[in-house]
Write an enzyme that holds these catalytic residues in place. Structure first.
Site, PDB file in Angstrom:
ATOM      1  N   TYR A 141       0.819  -1.212   0.000  1.00  0.00           N
ATOM      2  CA  TYR A 141       0.000   0.000   0.000  1.00  0.00           C
ATOM      3  C   TYR A 141       0.854   1.264   0.000  1.00  0.00           C
ATOM      4  O   TYR A 141       0.438   2.293  -0.515  1.00  0.00           O
ATOM      5  CB  TYR A 141      -0.880   0.045   1.257  1.00  0.00           C
ATOM      6  CG  TYR A 141      -2.220  -0.598   1.109  1.00  0.00           C
ATOM      7  CD1 TYR A 141      -2.336  -1.963   0.880  1.00  0.00           C
ATOM      8  CD2 TYR A 141      -3.378   0.156   1.205  1.00  0.00           C
ATOM      9  CE1 TYR A 141      -3.576  -2.561   0.762  1.00  0.00           C
ATOM     10  CE2 TYR A 141      -4.620  -0.436   1.098  1.00  0.00           C
ATOM     11  CZ  TYR A 141      -4.718  -1.787   0.876  1.00  0.00           C
ATOM     12  OH  TYR A 141      -5.952  -2.353   0.761  1.00  0.00           O
ATOM     13  N   LYS A 192       2.471 -15.185   2.606  1.00  0.00           N
ATOM     14  CA  LYS A 192       2.688 -15.893   1.332  1.00  0.00           C
ATOM     15  C   LYS A 192       4.175 -16.228   1.277  1.00  0.00           C
ATOM     16  O   LYS A 192       4.906 -15.860   0.359  1.00  0.00           O
ATOM     17  CB  LYS A 192       2.220 -14.988   0.168  1.00  0.00           C
ATOM     18  CG  LYS A 192       2.170 -15.657  -1.185  1.00  0.00           C
ATOM     19  CD  LYS A 192       1.033 -16.628  -1.348  1.00  0.00           C
ATOM     20  CE  LYS A 192       1.202 -17.390  -2.653  1.00  0.00           C
ATOM     21  NZ  LYS A 192       0.200 -18.447  -2.848  1.00  0.00           N
ATOM     22  N   ASP A 224      -3.684 -17.950   0.446  1.00  0.00           N
ATOM     23  CA  ASP A 224      -4.686 -18.612  -0.404  1.00  0.00           C
ATOM     24  C   ASP A 224      -5.416 -19.694   0.391  1.00  0.00           C
ATOM     25  O   ASP A 224      -6.646 -19.818   0.349  1.00  0.00           O
ATOM     26  CB  ASP A 224      -4.060 -19.150  -1.707  1.00  0.00           C
ATOM     27  CG  ASP A 224      -2.756 -19.905  -1.494  1.00  0.00           C
ATOM     28  OD1 ASP A 224      -2.220 -19.921  -0.366  1.00  0.00           O
ATOM     29  OD2 ASP A 224      -2.252 -20.485  -2.488  1.00  0.00           O
ATOM     30  N   ASP A 248      -6.898  -6.675   4.100  1.00  0.00           N
ATOM     31  CA  ASP A 248      -8.000  -5.980   3.427  1.00  0.00           C
ATOM     32  C   ASP A 248      -8.942  -7.015   2.804  1.00  0.00           C
ATOM     33  O   ASP A 248     -10.161  -6.959   2.969  1.00  0.00           O
ATOM     34  CB  ASP A 248      -7.415  -5.056   2.343  1.00  0.00           C
ATOM     35  CG  ASP A 248      -8.487  -4.300   1.585  1.00  0.00           C
ATOM     36  OD1 ASP A 248      -9.417  -3.788   2.227  1.00  0.00           O
ATOM     37  OD2 ASP A 248      -8.395  -4.232   0.339  1.00  0.00           O
ATOM     38  N   ASP A 252     -12.932  -8.436   4.269  1.00  0.00           N
ATOM     39  CA  ASP A 252     -14.179  -8.382   3.487  1.00  0.00           C
ATOM     40  C   ASP A 252     -14.780  -9.787   3.370  1.00  0.00           C
ATOM     41  O   ASP A 252     -15.997  -9.970   3.461  1.00  0.00           O
ATOM     42  CB  ASP A 252     -13.925  -7.833   2.065  1.00  0.00           C
ATOM     43  CG  ASP A 252     -14.222  -6.333   1.944  1.00  0.00           C
ATOM     44  OD1 ASP A 252     -13.977  -5.604   2.920  1.00  0.00           O
ATOM     45  OD2 ASP A 252     -14.698  -5.900   0.866  1.00  0.00           O
TER      46      ASP A 252
HETATM   47  C1  LIG Z   1     -10.565   2.446   0.486  1.00  0.00           C
HETATM   48  C2  LIG Z   1      -9.353   1.593   0.672  1.00  0.00           C
HETATM   49  C3  LIG Z   1      -8.115   2.439   0.548  1.00  0.00           C
HETATM   50  C4  LIG Z   1      -9.378   0.822   1.996  1.00  0.00           C
HETATM   51  C5  LIG Z   1      -8.171  -0.114   2.082  1.00  0.00           C
HETATM   52  O1  LIG Z   1      -7.833  -0.798   1.107  1.00  0.00           O
HETATM   53  O2  LIG Z   1      -7.569  -0.155   3.151  1.00  0.00           O
HETATM   54  C6  LIG Z   1     -10.603  -0.024   2.254  1.00  0.00           C
HETATM   55  O3  LIG Z   1     -10.765  -1.059   1.354  1.00  0.00           O
HETATM   56  C7  LIG Z   1     -10.590  -0.562   3.676  1.00  0.00           C
HETATM   57  O4  LIG Z   1     -10.681  -1.774   3.847  1.00  0.00           O
HETATM   58  O5  LIG Z   1     -10.522   0.246   4.608  1.00  0.00           O
HETATM   59 MG   LIG Z   2     -11.234  -2.921   2.261  1.00  0.00          MG
END
Ligand SMILES: CC(C)[C@H](C(=O)O)[C@@H](O)C(=O)O
Ligand SMILES: [Mg+2]
Ligand SMILES: NC(=O)c1ccc[n+]([C@@H]2O[C@H](COP(=O)([O-])OP(=O)(O)OC[C@H]3O[C@@H](n4cnc5c(N)ncnc54)[C@H](O)[C@@H]3O)[C@@H](O)[C@H]2O)c1
Length: 362
Positions: A141, A192, A224, A248, A252
């Site tokens: 990042y 990884k 993975d 990240d 999700d």
């Molecule tokens: C919007 C983006 C920069 C951010 C990230 O990747 O950290 C988001 O996906 C999160 O999870 O907070």
């Molecule tokens: Mg995110």
């Protein structure tokens, strides 16, 4: 004792809608006599519109002066064509880096009341309670160099750099081991290592730090496999620690174990527990302006703020209990509703939580 200062950064699209529901809860707390005050600032696209930069100096100053920050979400189609340096996403990345918020806590709970909203079989997720610890200020990042170039074949090429230093890994490792100690003493580090040098160092440092925590069982998974195990048998995990990019993605993924991405709060902490609190989801442009967004991730983020920065587990627990109470009472925004269930809006869900929260006062 002076008031705790909260900076609220509503952001873009659904950001201001869910932030408004968090404010209702803060108002309820203030009415009870809690010593808190808040002000608003710009971040993301809203900051670009108002001040020409996604993390402008006025927000930097306010963020540094605040005790804690509450953020909605940033980004969206209106801003997608901007140069990367001024895209809204750079606002959130900028504030995380500027304030040294390296430890991102993303808990994922499976609420029994929502088991039907999950795409998983009830027995796979029943009682699930995991914590994903994501390193937040390093990795690909922020790695330099990055950019565009023409390669030897004359083709346009984009490139980024992944790196972690040993101290960066060590400090997130210590947060992870401490967190595991307060839970079931199981820590899974995700990397990884079979491919990436960054991950080889990550694993070495995790093992080294682990020697200081002989009471915590440390395991390792490749990312993975971890992604697969998370949906196969999520309850095998307790605390997961991983880098910025993998965290990240895995968080999700984990949100679906809780039924909806609209349910997952997060805390991003520095070494002194100063924190920025935000839902893990984005600005959901597809549902913005329609009173449809689920405000619970945002409201639960307020709970995390009281737990971690203000050291008020009592208030955090009451907020969590209020959320459970509204779910038990059958209140559902569209993302967590089953066919045939009555759907309420963002504002109505916020009101229901505040009502429940008031009723839970002892
Ligand atoms: C919007 C983006 C920069 C951010 C990230 O990747 O950290 C988001 O996906 C999160 O999870 O907070
Ligand atoms: Mg995110
Ligand atoms: N921390 C942040 O501010 C953050 C995090 C992730 C994405 N983003 C940004 O948000 C924008 C949209 O990204 P995306 O579409 O990939 O992800 P998103 O999380 O905004 O949306 C993904 C899906 O989840 C739904 N969703 C998200 N939050 C919800 C909520 N509270 N209630 C109900 N449904 C919800 C959306 O409607 C959409 O269908 C992009 O500009 C992205 O960069 C910002």
């Amino acid at each position: 004792m002076s008031n705790k200062k909260i900076l609220i950064l509503p952001g873009d699209y659904i950001g201001p809608e869910i932030a408004a529901e968090a404010v209702k809860l803060l108002e309820a707390l203030k009415a009870e006599g809690e010593k808190i005050e808040w002000r608003f600032g710009h971040l993301g696209g809203a900051a670009y519109d108002a001040e020409g930069h996604p993390y402008p100096p006025s927000t930097q100053q306010a963020a540094r002066a605040a005790d804690a920050i509450l953020m909605g979400a940033v980004g969206g189609p209106k801003y997608d064509a901007l140069p990367r340096a001024v895209r809204p996403e750079q606002g959130i990345l900028g504030i995380r880096k500027d304030l040294g918020l390296f430890a991102n806590l993303r808990p994922a709970l499976a609420y029994a009341e929502l088991s039907a909203a999950s795409s998983f079989k009830p027995e796979v997720i029943a009682g699930l309670d995991i914590l994903i610890l994501r390193e937040l200020t390093g990795d690909i990042y922020f790695g330099q160099p990055r950019g565009r170039r023409t390669n030897a074949q004359g083709h346009e090429e984009g490139y980024d750099t992944m790196h972690y230093s040993a101290p960066e890994i060590e400090r997130i490792a210590r947060v992870a081991f401490e967190a595991a100690r307060k839970r079931s003493r199981r820590l899974c580090s995700v990397d990884k290592e079979n491919v990436l040098e960054t991950s080889r160092l990550w694993r070495e440092v995790m093992i080294r730090v682990g020697k200081d925590y002989p009471d915590v069982a440390l395991t390792h998974l490749y990312v993975d496999n971890a992604a697969m195990q998370l949906v196969k048998n999520p309850k095998q995990f307790d605390v997961i620690v991983t880098g910025n990019l993998f965290g990240d993605i895995l968080s999700d993924e984990a949100s679906m174990l809780a039924g909806s991405i609209g349910m997952l709060p997060s805390a991003s902490l520095d070494a002194n527990n100063k924190g920025l609190y935000e839902p893990i989801h984005g600005s959901a442009p597809d549902i913005a302006g329609q009173n449809k967004a689920n405000p619970l991730a945002m409201i639960l983020s307020v709970g995390m703020m009281f737990r971690y920065t203000f050291d008020r587990a009592d208030i955090a627990e009451r907020i969590d209990a209020a959320v459970r109470a509204v779910l038990r009472a059958g209140h559902r925004t569209a993302d967590i509703a089953q066919p045939g269930e009555k759907i309420i809006g963002t504002r109505e869900m916020g009101d229901a939580v505040v009502d429940a929260f008031r009723r839970l006062r002892q």
